[in-house]
Design a protein around this motif. Structure first.
Motif, PDB file in Angstrom:
ATOM      1  N   UNK A 235     171.445  41.216  79.331  1.00  0.00           N
ATOM      2  CA  UNK A 235     172.184  39.954  79.110  1.00  0.00           C
ATOM      3  C   UNK A 235     173.563  40.183  78.532  1.00  0.00           C
ATOM      4  N   UNK A 236     173.631  40.955  77.448  1.00  0.00           N
ATOM      5  CA  UNK A 236     174.899  41.141  76.754  1.00  0.00           C
ATOM      6  C   UNK A 236     175.660  42.340  77.329  1.00  0.00           C
ATOM      7  N   UNK A 237     174.883  43.385  77.727  1.00  0.00           N
ATOM      8  CA  UNK A 237     175.524  44.610  78.225  1.00  0.00           C
ATOM      9  C   UNK A 237     176.484  44.306  79.359  1.00  0.00           C
ATOM     10  N   UNK A 238     176.011  43.492  80.313  1.00  0.00           N
ATOM     11  CA  UNK A 238     176.851  43.187  81.473  1.00  0.00           C
ATOM     12  C   UNK A 238     177.289  41.726  81.468  1.00  0.00           C
ATOM     13  N   UNK A 239     177.244  41.115  80.297  1.00  0.00           N
ATOM     14  CA  UNK A 239     177.598  39.702  80.203  1.00  0.00           C
ATOM     15  C   UNK A 239     176.907  38.935  81.332  1.00  0.00           C
ATOM     16  N   UNK A 240     175.591  39.088  81.385  1.00  0.00           N
ATOM     17  CA  UNK A 240     174.815  38.531  82.491  1.00  0.00           C
ATOM     18  C   UNK A 240     173.551  37.852  81.955  1.00  0.00           C
ATOM     19  N   UNK A 241     173.752  36.981  80.972  1.00  0.00           N
ATOM     20  CA  UNK A 241     172.606  36.350  80.297  1.00  0.00           C
ATOM     21  C   UNK A 241     171.710  35.589  81.271  1.00  0.00           C
ATOM     22  N   UNK A 242     172.315  35.022  82.312  1.00  0.00           N
ATOM     23  CA  UNK A 242     171.548  34.149  83.196  1.00  0.00           C
ATOM     24  C   UNK A 242     170.714  34.861  84.241  1.00  0.00           C
ATOM     25  N   UNK A 243     170.853  36.190  84.367  1.00  0.00           N
ATOM     26  CA  UNK A 243     170.009  36.844  85.387  1.00  0.00           C
ATOM     27  C   UNK A 243     168.610  37.119  84.848  1.00  0.00           C
ATOM     28  N   UNK A 244     168.415  36.943  83.560  1.00  0.00           N
ATOM     29  CA  UNK A 244     167.127  37.025  82.879  1.00  0.00           C
ATOM     30  C   UNK A 244     166.396  38.345  83.117  1.00  0.00           C
ATOM     31  N   UNK A 245     167.062  39.429  82.756  1.00  0.00           N
ATOM     32  CA  UNK A 245     166.430  40.742  82.895  1.00  0.00           C
ATOM     33  C   UNK A 245     166.506  41.513  81.577  1.00  0.00           C
ATOM     34  N   UNK A 246     165.334  41.973  81.140  1.00  0.00           N
ATOM     35  CA  UNK A 246     165.244  42.823  79.960  1.00  0.00           C
ATOM     36  C   UNK A 246     164.148  43.845  80.188  1.00  0.00           C
ATOM     37  N   UNK A 247     163.779  44.555  79.136  1.00  0.00           N
ATOM     38  CA  UNK A 247     162.748  45.576  79.311  1.00  0.00           C
ATOM     39  C   UNK A 247     162.024  45.861  78.004  1.00  0.00           C
ATOM     40  N   UNK A 248     160.739  46.196  78.161  1.00  0.00           N
ATOM     41  CA  UNK A 248     159.959  46.737  77.053  1.00  0.00           C
ATOM     42  C   UNK A 248     159.697  48.195  77.409  1.00  0.00           C
ATOM     43  N   UNK A 249     159.992  49.088  76.471  1.00  0.00           N
ATOM     44  CA  UNK A 249     159.886  50.514  76.762  1.00  0.00           C
ATOM     45  C   UNK A 249     159.088  51.205  75.665  1.00  0.00           C
ATOM     46  N   UNK A 250     158.104  51.990  76.070  1.00  0.00           N
ATOM     47  CA  UNK A 250     157.362  52.775  75.074  1.00  0.00           C
ATOM     48  C   UNK A 250     156.692  53.947  75.772  1.00  0.00           C
ATOM     49  N   UNK A 251     156.514  55.021  75.008  1.00  0.00           N
ATOM     50  CA  UNK A 251     155.804  56.183  75.552  1.00  0.00           C
ATOM     51  C   UNK A 251     154.313  56.118  75.229  1.00  0.00           C
ATOM     52  N   UNK A 252     153.906  55.066  74.530  1.00  0.00           N
ATOM     53  CA  UNK A 252     152.500  54.875  74.188  1.00  0.00           C
ATOM     54  C   UNK A 252     151.781  54.328  75.436  1.00  0.00           C
ATOM     55  N   UNK A 253     151.001  55.181  76.072  1.00  0.00           N
ATOM     56  CA  UNK A 253     150.417  54.840  77.389  1.00  0.00           C
ATOM     57  C   UNK A 253     149.435  53.668  77.291  1.00  0.00           C
ATOM     58  N   UNK A 254     148.619  53.676  76.226  1.00  0.00           N
ATOM     59  CA  UNK A 254     147.626  52.611  76.084  1.00  0.00           C
ATOM     60  C   UNK A 254     148.341  51.261  75.890  1.00  0.00           C
ATOM     61  N   UNK A 255     149.401  51.314  75.110  1.00  0.00           N
ATOM     62  CA  UNK A 255     150.181  50.093  74.877  1.00  0.00           C
ATOM     63  C   UNK A 255     150.798  49.587  76.184  1.00  0.00           C
ATOM     64  N   UNK A 256     151.360  50.495  76.971  1.00  0.00           N
ATOM     65  CA  UNK A 256     152.009  50.056  78.216  1.00  0.00           C
ATOM     66  C   UNK A 256     150.979  49.520  79.214  1.00  0.00           C
TER      67      UNK A 256
END
Ligand SMILES: Cc1ncc(COP(=O)(O)O)c(C=O)c1O
Length: 398
Positions: A235-256
């Motif tokens: 949203x902020x990185x590319x001034x693109x708040x309206x495209x509604x893209x983010x991410x959850x990232x973790x190396x914890x396999x059970x959590x993912x």
């Protein structure tokens, strides 16, 4: 009449948007309102991202994989490698903004009644996400005098109970702009390991670091793979708040694997948003060089102006595009409403966010406001002039 849920009644309205009717009324009266209240940047979205959507030539806009389009996740792996963050496509789940990623993280890691510690002031929507997930926010104070640095370890220790499951930090911080140092993150690592907690790090402002300072990510901490969850957003990185893209990232396999079930239940993140976000990864470096130069100039205008106003104080933060400033006022909610309802200078006024909405502790933030420096320098100068004049005549001045 059927009864609305307790959760629904507990759900807070956005403290940033609640002044909108007063701003609308001011505009109807012919007053120009400078919006320094929300984090909607005025910077153009990179053309490369918009072109990708224009050139989208598939006959059907399909659901994507629940974790996100594989080619996008693979490209994100390269993006993170540029920051010395080494992950695989399987460590990523794309969400509808960082907002959905936070919900996935909370729902996957925490049960109703569990507690999450957050240094305050904090991004106000964490409250709403916590209500959604049925979890309890435990605030610990950071202070304007230190520029809102990480609170001392003893404050975390005091706040930890058997129900504590996670800590969330935002780095660089919204609303304070504070950029946590490597040492501060190492301190957090020690607490997290000692008490076996999850550490959520909201790094949606990663690119916005100033004064030659480098961002140190939680993903750089060694030995925390099972604990760390990175929250990200374009949203902020590319001034693109309206495209509604983010991410959850973790190396914890059970959590993912757990988070993926939540992702499957909502089927898919937005397909066209991912098309734009994938293309945006190739945004030339020059774009960020210019954007950063612009934000530093804006920050300097705001910080310098406020610090020469009698009775006011503004730290000089190194990241994001917000400051929390202390003003000589009795009540920031009253002041921000008064700015819109009762004040104008040369037919202009400013809309600010009362800092009370960023604190969970009652009574904190009464003499503080958050200012988003998302307008061009000229407009910021006019806004600061308005603010200066307003402080001269505000009836609740301290
Ligand atoms: C600190 C922080 N986290 C998360 C978000 C959520 O952003 P989005 O859902 O647009 O990715 C925002 C938006 O302002 C934010 O400031």
């Amino acid at each position: 009449m059927p009864v609305i849920s307790k959760k629904g009644r507990m759900m807070p309205a956005s403290p940033i948007r609640k002044l909108v009717p007063y701003a609308d009324a001011a505009k109807k009266r012919g007053i120009k309102v400078f919006h320094l209240n929300i984090g909607q940047p005025d910077i153009a979205t990179p053309k490369i991202a918009l072109d990708a959507v224009r050139n989208f030539d598939q006959k059907v806009v399909e659901y994507s994989h629940s974790a996100g389009i594989l080619s996008y996740r693979k490209k994100l792996v390269d993006y993170y490698a540029r920051f010395d963050i080494h992950i695989t496509a399987d460590d990523i789940i794309i969400g509808a903004g960082g907002s959905e990623a936070i919900l996935f993280a909370m729902n996957s890691c925490m049960d109703p009644g569990d507690e999450i510690i957050i240094p305050e002031p904090f991004y106000a929507n964490y409250n709403g996400f916590a209500v959604n997930a049925g979890i309890k926010v435990i605030p610990i104070p950071s202070k304007i005098e230190t520029g809102f640095a990480l609170p001392p370890i003893a404050d975390f220790e005091k706040a930890i109970t058997p129900r504590t499951k996670a800590i969330i930090i935002c780095n660089p911080n919204n609303p304070t702009g504070y950029l946590y140092s490597r040492e501060e993150l190492e301190t957090l690592k020690a607490i997290v390991l000692k008490h076996d907690l999850f550490l959520f790090a909201d790094e949606v402002y990663r690119e916005f670091c100033y004064d030659g300072k480098k961002h140190f990510s939680v993903m750089h901490l060694e030995g925390l793979d099972e604990n760390v969850v990175l929250i990200d957003s374009v949203s902020k990185r590319y001034s693109a708040c309206g495209i509604r893209i983010g991410a959850m990232i973790s190396k914890n396999k059970e959590l993912m694997a757990t988070a993926l079930k939540f992702a499957q239940a909502r089927l898919s993140p937005p397909t066209l948003g991912q098309v734009a976000a994938e293309a945006a990864i190739d945004t030339p470096d020059e774009y960020f060089v210019n954007v950063l130069k612009e934000y530093v100039a804006r920050r300097n205008v705001v910080v310098d102006f406020i610090n020469q106003m009698p009775g006011a104080f503004c730290p000089n933060p190194s990241g994001a595009f917000y400051v929390v400033a202390r003003l000589p006022i009795d009540d920031s909610d009253r002041f921000c409403k008064w700015l819109l309802e009762d004040f104008s200078y040369q037919n202009q006024t400013v809309m600010l966010a009362p800092a009370t909405g960023f604190y969970a502790t009652q009574g904190r933030g009464l003499d503080e406001v958050r200012i988003s420096y998302v307008l061009k320098v000229e407009d910021l100068k006019s806004s600061m002039n308005c603010l200066q004049e307003a402080l001269k005549v505000y009836p609740g001045r301290k």
